[in-house]
Write an enzyme that holds these catalytic residues in place. Structure first.
Site, PDB file in Angstrom:
ATOM      1  N   GLN A  78       0.822  -1.219   0.000  1.00  0.00           N
ATOM      2  CA  GLN A  78       0.000   0.000   0.000  1.00  0.00           C
ATOM      3  C   GLN A  78       0.854   1.267   0.000  1.00  0.00           C
ATOM      4  O   GLN A  78       0.311   2.372   0.016  1.00  0.00           O
ATOM      5  CB  GLN A  78      -0.915   0.002   1.230  1.00  0.00           C
ATOM      6  CG  GLN A  78      -1.930  -1.128   1.230  1.00  0.00           C
ATOM      7  CD  GLN A  78      -2.774  -1.158   2.500  1.00  0.00           C
ATOM      8  OE1 GLN A  78      -2.692  -0.279   3.344  1.00  0.00           O
ATOM      9  NE2 GLN A  78      -3.581  -2.193   2.631  1.00  0.00           N
ATOM     10  N   HIS A 140      -1.495   0.687   5.639  1.00  0.00           N
ATOM     11  CA  HIS A 140      -2.153   1.749   6.418  1.00  0.00           C
ATOM     12  C   HIS A 140      -1.256   2.960   6.649  1.00  0.00           C
ATOM     13  O   HIS A 140      -0.806   3.217   7.761  1.00  0.00           O
ATOM     14  CB  HIS A 140      -2.648   1.194   7.762  1.00  0.00           C
ATOM     15  CG  HIS A 140      -3.779   0.221   7.609  1.00  0.00           C
ATOM     16  ND1 HIS A 140      -4.595  -0.132   8.647  1.00  0.00           N
ATOM     17  CD2 HIS A 140      -4.236  -0.454   6.520  1.00  0.00           C
ATOM     18  CE1 HIS A 140      -5.498  -0.996   8.215  1.00  0.00           C
ATOM     19  NE2 HIS A 140      -5.298  -1.205   6.920  1.00  0.00           N
ATOM     20  N   GLU A 234     -15.868   4.594   8.094  1.00  0.00           N
ATOM     21  CA  GLU A 234     -16.514   5.735   8.764  1.00  0.00           C
ATOM     22  C   GLU A 234     -16.372   7.031   7.980  1.00  0.00           C
ATOM     23  O   GLU A 234     -15.333   7.274   7.360  1.00  0.00           O
ATOM     24  CB  GLU A 234     -15.869   5.971  10.140  1.00  0.00           C
ATOM     25  CG  GLU A 234     -16.060   4.851  11.125  1.00  0.00           C
ATOM     26  CD  GLU A 234     -15.379   5.145  12.463  1.00  0.00           C
ATOM     27  OE1 GLU A 234     -14.738   6.214  12.587  1.00  0.00           O
ATOM     28  OE2 GLU A 234     -15.485   4.304  13.369  1.00  0.00           O
ATOM     29  N   TYR A 244     -11.358   9.920  17.764  1.00  0.00           N
ATOM     30  CA  TYR A 244     -12.329   9.261  16.871  1.00  0.00           C
ATOM     31  C   TYR A 244     -12.458   7.754  17.122  1.00  0.00           C
ATOM     32  O   TYR A 244     -13.064   7.048  16.333  1.00  0.00           O
ATOM     33  CB  TYR A 244     -12.037   9.647  15.417  1.00  0.00           C
ATOM     34  CG  TYR A 244     -12.451  11.098  15.232  1.00  0.00           C
ATOM     35  CD1 TYR A 244     -13.720  11.437  14.804  1.00  0.00           C
ATOM     36  CD2 TYR A 244     -11.609  12.134  15.642  1.00  0.00           C
ATOM     37  CE1 TYR A 244     -14.141  12.754  14.743  1.00  0.00           C
ATOM     38  CE2 TYR A 244     -12.008  13.464  15.588  1.00  0.00           C
ATOM     39  CZ  TYR A 244     -13.283  13.756  15.139  1.00  0.00           C
ATOM     40  OH  TYR A 244     -13.712  15.056  15.094  1.00  0.00           O
ATOM     41  N   TYR A 255     -10.610  -9.121  10.072  1.00  0.00           N
ATOM     42  CA  TYR A 255     -10.838  -9.873   8.829  1.00  0.00           C
ATOM     43  C   TYR A 255     -11.075 -11.361   9.087  1.00  0.00           C
ATOM     44  O   TYR A 255     -11.642 -12.056   8.261  1.00  0.00           O
ATOM     45  CB  TYR A 255      -9.651  -9.681   7.879  1.00  0.00           C
ATOM     46  CG  TYR A 255      -9.543  -8.249   7.399  1.00  0.00           C
ATOM     47  CD1 TYR A 255     -10.419  -7.747   6.447  1.00  0.00           C
ATOM     48  CD2 TYR A 255      -8.582  -7.391   7.919  1.00  0.00           C
ATOM     49  CE1 TYR A 255     -10.348  -6.438   6.026  1.00  0.00           C
ATOM     50  CE2 TYR A 255      -8.492  -6.078   7.506  1.00  0.00           C
ATOM     51  CZ  TYR A 255      -9.384  -5.603   6.555  1.00  0.00           C
ATOM     52  OH  TYR A 255      -9.299  -4.303   6.156  1.00  0.00           O
TER      53      TYR A 255
END
Lengths: 361, 145
Positions: A78, A140, A234, A244, A255
């Protein structure tokens, strides 16, 4: 063969939507495109996660493709070259910001650099921020940038997947959104400045992987969205200093099916404005203020990877009252969505043969 | 037939124990961030994980434990290694290799949260290793005596 030729194929999609949409392919053969910026004189800059910055004319003609010489850029899974944001004075200064993953597989993070864009070249590349601490793996990173009216910028960060509890650790940048000056320092009015043991750059905390952020000049509100695990994506309304919730409060599970936390909401932590379960994997966002789609004025658009669609959200009093799923027909993972200066909506589709698409009525 | 039933029970036992351990690790981490978690929520989460996570873990452990038994049988027969010690060692190694392979090919760095820490990983390996040892003991009682 030429990799990027502007196609300008015009496709009229069958319209189940509240508004007819024409989809034009502005450019194709993009290698995992991640972000898009509009040049003031017309034309586009597109980042490719694999490390290149591609420039197009307003007509979609490929002008240049450069591998960006970012210090310690780490391209894997990623990670790689992520967002691009032009400075407010770009027309005069040529200054822009690039986010990217930096380091190696054993120790990496999200970094931010500033650079100069002039005559189709990127120069004066200077790293200005490195999220700490480094972590293992290649997942991430967050990486989205938003500019605020005072010229400070917000940079979204991720939790590195394996380090989710760090999203609640105020000494760490992991799982935070940071607010920085244009030189990468912490502004003196950041919410946790001068608190001992707290990273002064933190703007908000408790995030998993934020890949969409938008500052709305009209309402002075900042919206973000983040990937949940399995379920629990979200949409959030950001306020300085607020928590948050991740991983304490989540609507998703791991997962593997395992529960991450018994709480979906928790006292002292901000509840999301909207939740997607099952996950759509939100990856880009714009709040539409253009003129081509008057019916959609003020709506939030969220591009979805796993969901392979564009989500239109209608908000009233900070609540999502309507959601419309658009462009399912394309069957493409959509990495980014932007409002163009011409009022059109622009999309980047994800993949080794990514495309820049333009939506008009 | 008895051996098959015992083997299935061993797999389910290892997966159930691994699932409970994962619940306890996850809840301990969340409790550290929230002061405390009410007791009913601990039991609810353990129950939830037994329903939704344990089958996934069982699906991972079943082939690992089966292959480990076959390899152990060969090692015991030709190298005369202790049946129980070889069973434990081979299964632990097999589970560890399986986790490495899964994490290599999975899109995320670590699929099973318990596998994020060294202690958690060792405990997970012990679940499958111990289950195979118990299976071997129950199916080779006479010879082992």
């Amino acid at each position: 063969m030429t990799r990027l030729l502007a196609c300008f194929l015009s496709i009229s999609l069958p319209v189940y939507a509240s508004q007819s949409i024409q989809v034009e392919t502005v450019a194709s053969d993009l290698d995992f495109p991640w972000s898009l910026a509009f040049l003031p004189e017309g034309g586009y800059l597109v980042t490719e996660r694999t490390g290149s910055l591609v420039s197009f004319s307003a007509a979609g003609e490929l002008l240049s493709r450069h591998s960006v010489a970012l210090p310690k850029i780490f391209v894997a899974a990623q990670g790689g070259l992520l967002d691009i944001k032009l400075a407010k004075d770009f027309s005069q200064s040529g200054r822009l910001f690039l986010s990217y993953s930096c380091g190696n597989i054993h120790a990496n993070s999200t970094c931010l650099a500033s650079a100069q864009w002039a005559a189709g070249e990127l120069t004066a590349i200077r790293p200005i921020f490195h999220a700490k601490p480094d972590r293992q793996g290649a997942a991430h990173y967050g990486g989205r940038i938003a500019l605020l009216p005072d010229n400070s910028l917000l940079l979204t960060l991720g939790d590195g997947f394996d380090f989710r509890e760090q999203a609640q650790n105020k000494a760490s940048h992991i799982g935070k959104i940071v607010r920085l000056t244009e030189d990468g320092a912490a502004p003196t009015d950041n919410p946790f400045v001068e608190q001992p043991g707290v990273a002064a750059e933190i703007f908000t905390l408790g995030h998993r992987n934020v890949q969409g952020i938008f500052y709305d000049e009209v309402t002075n509100k900042i919206y973000s969205h983040e990937h949940g695990p399995k379920g629990g994506d979200e949409l959030n309304l950001l306020e300085a200093g607020k928590n948050y919730g991740w991983p304490v409060a989540t609507y998703g599970v791991d997962y593997t099916g395992a529960r991450i936390s018994p709480f979906t909401e928790f006292a002292g932590m901000q509840a999301p404005l909207h939740v997607w379960t099952p996950s759509i994997a939100p990856a880009g966002m714009t709040l539409y203020r253009g003129e081509l789609f008057p019916k959609w004025h003020g709506n939030i658009f969220v591009s979805a990877l796993a969901g392979k669609a564009l989500h239109r959200l209608v908000l009233e009093n900070d609540k999502v009252v309507t959601e419309e799923v658009l462009l399912k027909e394309l069957g493409s993972r959509i990495r980014d969505v932007r409002t163009g200066p011409d009022g059109a909506i622009y999309l980047l589709t994800d993949g080794a043969n990514g495309q820049l698409l333009r939506l008009t009525p | 037939m008895k051996k098959i039933v015992l083997f299935i029970l061993a797999v389910l036992g290892a997966a159930a124990l691994g699932s409970v351990l994962q619940s306890l690790f996850n809840l301990t981490a969340i409790a550290a961030l929230t002061d405390a978690i009410a007791l009913p929520l601990w039991f609810q989460t353990i129950g939830y994980d037994l329903i939704y996570f344990m089958p996934v873990l069982a699906a991972i452990l079943l082939p690992v434990m089966l292959i480990s038994l076959l390899i152990t049988a060969l090692l015991h027969r030709y190298l005369k290694l202790s049946l129980l010690a070889a069973s434990f060692g081979v299964t632990v190694l097999g589970t560890w290799l399986a986790l490495l392979i899964i994490n290599h090919f999975a899109p995320m760095p670590t699929l099973i949260a318990l596998n994020r820490s060294t202690v958690g990983t060792l405990l997970l390996l012990c679940c499958s290793g111990s289950a195979v040892v118990i299976f071997q003991y129950l199916t080779h009682k006479r010879r082992l005596r």
